[in-house]
Write an enzyme that holds these catalytic residues in place. Structure first.
Site, PDB file in Angstrom:
ATOM      1  N   ASP A   1     -15.079 -20.879   8.948  1.00  0.00           N
ATOM      2  CA  ASP A   1     -16.149 -20.400   9.765  1.00  0.00           C
ATOM      3  C   ASP A   1     -15.363 -20.124  11.212  1.00  0.00           C
ATOM      4  O   ASP A   1     -14.464 -20.510  11.580  1.00  0.00           O
ATOM      5  CB  ASP A   1     -16.864 -21.746  10.441  1.00  0.00           C
ATOM      6  CG  ASP A   1     -17.658 -22.323   9.007  1.00  0.00           C
ATOM      7  OD1 ASP A   1     -17.888 -21.702   8.308  1.00  0.00           O
ATOM      8  OD2 ASP A   1     -17.811 -23.811   9.214  1.00  0.00           O
TER       9      ASP A   1
ATOM     10  N   LEU B   1      -9.908 -20.131   3.008  1.00  0.00           N
ATOM     11  CA  LEU B   1     -10.522 -19.033   2.761  1.00  0.00           C
ATOM     12  C   LEU B   1     -11.844 -18.944   3.515  1.00  0.00           C
ATOM     13  O   LEU B   1     -12.928 -19.653   3.515  1.00  0.00           O
ATOM     14  CB  LEU B   1     -10.539 -18.970   1.239  1.00  0.00           C
ATOM     15  CG  LEU B   1      -9.692 -19.121   0.575  1.00  0.00           C
ATOM     16  CD1 LEU B   1      -9.554 -18.847  -1.051  1.00  0.00           C
ATOM     17  CD2 LEU B   1      -8.343 -17.961   0.992  1.00  0.00           C
TER      18      LEU B   1
HETATM   19  N1  SAM Z   1     -13.908 -21.229   1.173  1.00  0.00           N
HETATM   20  C1  SAM Z   1     -15.166 -21.071   0.696  1.00  0.00           C
HETATM   21  C2  SAM Z   1     -15.337 -19.505   0.193  1.00  0.00           C
HETATM   22  O1  SAM Z   1     -14.306 -18.678   0.564  1.00  0.00           O
HETATM   23  O2  SAM Z   1     -16.220 -19.196  -0.209  1.00  0.00           O
HETATM   24  C3  SAM Z   1     -16.305 -21.225   1.929  1.00  0.00           C
HETATM   25  C4  SAM Z   1     -16.272 -20.827   3.176  1.00  0.00           C
HETATM   26  S1  SAM Z   1     -17.415 -21.127   4.345  1.00  0.00           S
HETATM   27  C5  SAM Z   1     -17.651 -20.040   5.434  1.00  0.00           C
HETATM   28  C6  SAM Z   1     -16.456 -22.325   5.331  1.00  0.00           C
HETATM   29  C7  SAM Z   1     -16.642 -23.790   4.780  1.00  0.00           C
HETATM   30  O3  SAM Z   1     -15.840 -24.698   5.560  1.00  0.00           O
HETATM   31  C8  SAM Z   1     -17.850 -24.315   4.723  1.00  0.00           C
HETATM   32  O4  SAM Z   1     -18.638 -24.781   3.607  1.00  0.00           O
HETATM   33  C9  SAM Z   1     -17.889 -25.471   5.761  1.00  0.00           C
HETATM   34  O5  SAM Z   1     -18.734 -26.544   5.468  1.00  0.00           O
HETATM   35  C10 SAM Z   1     -16.344 -26.019   5.569  1.00  0.00           C
HETATM   36  N2  SAM Z   1     -15.684 -26.624   6.657  1.00  0.00           N
HETATM   37  C11 SAM Z   1     -15.988 -26.356   8.161  1.00  0.00           C
HETATM   38  N3  SAM Z   1     -15.217 -27.120   8.835  1.00  0.00           N
HETATM   39  C12 SAM Z   1     -14.690 -27.924   8.083  1.00  0.00           C
HETATM   40  C13 SAM Z   1     -13.741 -29.108   8.185  1.00  0.00           C
HETATM   41  N4  SAM Z   1     -13.513 -29.673   9.386  1.00  0.00           N
HETATM   42  N5  SAM Z   1     -13.359 -29.862   7.008  1.00  0.00           N
HETATM   43  C14 SAM Z   1     -13.801 -29.569   6.061  1.00  0.00           C
HETATM   44  N6  SAM Z   1     -14.479 -28.429   5.712  1.00  0.00           N
HETATM   45  C15 SAM Z   1     -15.155 -27.714   6.675  1.00  0.00           C
END
Ligand code: SAM
Length: 211
Positions: free
Chosen positions: A115, A112
């Site tokens: 990035d 969801l």
């Molecule tokens: N899914 C949540 C929402 O919809 O509110 C958070 C979205 S946020 C834009 C993207 C999240 O993915 C961030 O918290 C980031 O730290 C995490 N993330 C990015 N790369 C990742 C990885 N390789 N493994 C786990 N988490 C990751």
């Protein structure tokens, strides 16, 4: 920094007894729902209410965010609300996903508002790619459902192209999704969905089935 993230060497080493109550493990069995890049865990907690008989795991790479999410879950448990079947762990899902889950273990995965990594040279950092989809597909059982959402049109197109390249997934049609409680929750339970809705109300949800 993720060199410091600890992870099990194989699914057999992944000790879930420190993540969930004994009660929840007895009730639910193994982890079957993974919220990848779960952020502050809003959706992870919502999922634990929607699926009280499943163990839900949120995977998140940022340590402070993981700590916050776990605190919220413990608070919810302490208040006697649900949450005994939810946990958030620190993990780099792009690197270590196969260390956590056995073949065919999961019935639901969520990506969801991942990035966007706009620059072409950073596309390899995107958490959905045809190569990673093969890894995810391994952990998903046949018929399992993958939810994706973004408010970034360019990322939507990218994710669509990667799913289209993968023979393991088929798009679930809108009519099949009518009344789907997860789709309904996506609009409200995540921090990013709230932000997107405030901006201009656009977020693109697509759902795929593991064939
Ligand atoms: N899914 C949540 C929402 O919809 O509110 C958070 C979205 S946020 C834009 C993207 C999240 O993915 C961030 O918290 C980031 O730290 C995490 N993330 C990015 N790369 C990742 C990885 N390789 N493994 C786990 N988490 C990751």
């Amino acid at each position: 920094a993720d060199m410091l993230v600890t992870y099990p060497t194989s699914p057999a080493d992944f000790d879930i007894t420190r993540l969930y109550t004994r009660d929840a493990i007895e009730r639910c069995g193994h982890i079957s729902v993974a919220d990848v890049g779960c952020g502050y865990g809003g959706m992870t907690m919502r999922l634990s209410e929607l699926f009280p008989n499943k163990l839900i795991i949120g995977l998140e790479i940022r340590e402070v965010v993981v700590e916050y999410a776990q605190e919220q879950i413990l608070k919810q448990r302490a208040e006697g609300r649900s949450g005994d079947n939810a946990a958030v762990i620190r993990s780099n899902a792009m690197k270590h996903f196969p260390c956590y889950f056995r073949k065919g273990q999961l019935d639901t995965m969520l990506f969801l508002f991942p990035d966007p990594h706009f620059k072409k040279s950073n596309h390899r950092r995107r958490i959905i790619s045809v190569n990673l989809l093969a890894e995810y597909a391994y952990a998903l059982k046949k018929g399992a459902i993958v939810y994706t959402a973004t408010d970034v049109f360019e990322l939507r197109q990218w994710m669509d192209s990667q799913f289209a390249l993968s023979p393991m997934f088929q798009e679930v049609t809108d009519s099949e999704l009518k009344g789907d409680p997860v789709v309904a929750a996506i609009g409200t339970a995540t921090a990013d969905a709230e932000r997107a809705l405030r901006k201009d109300g656009t977020h693109y949800i697509k759902v795929y089935r593991r064939v």
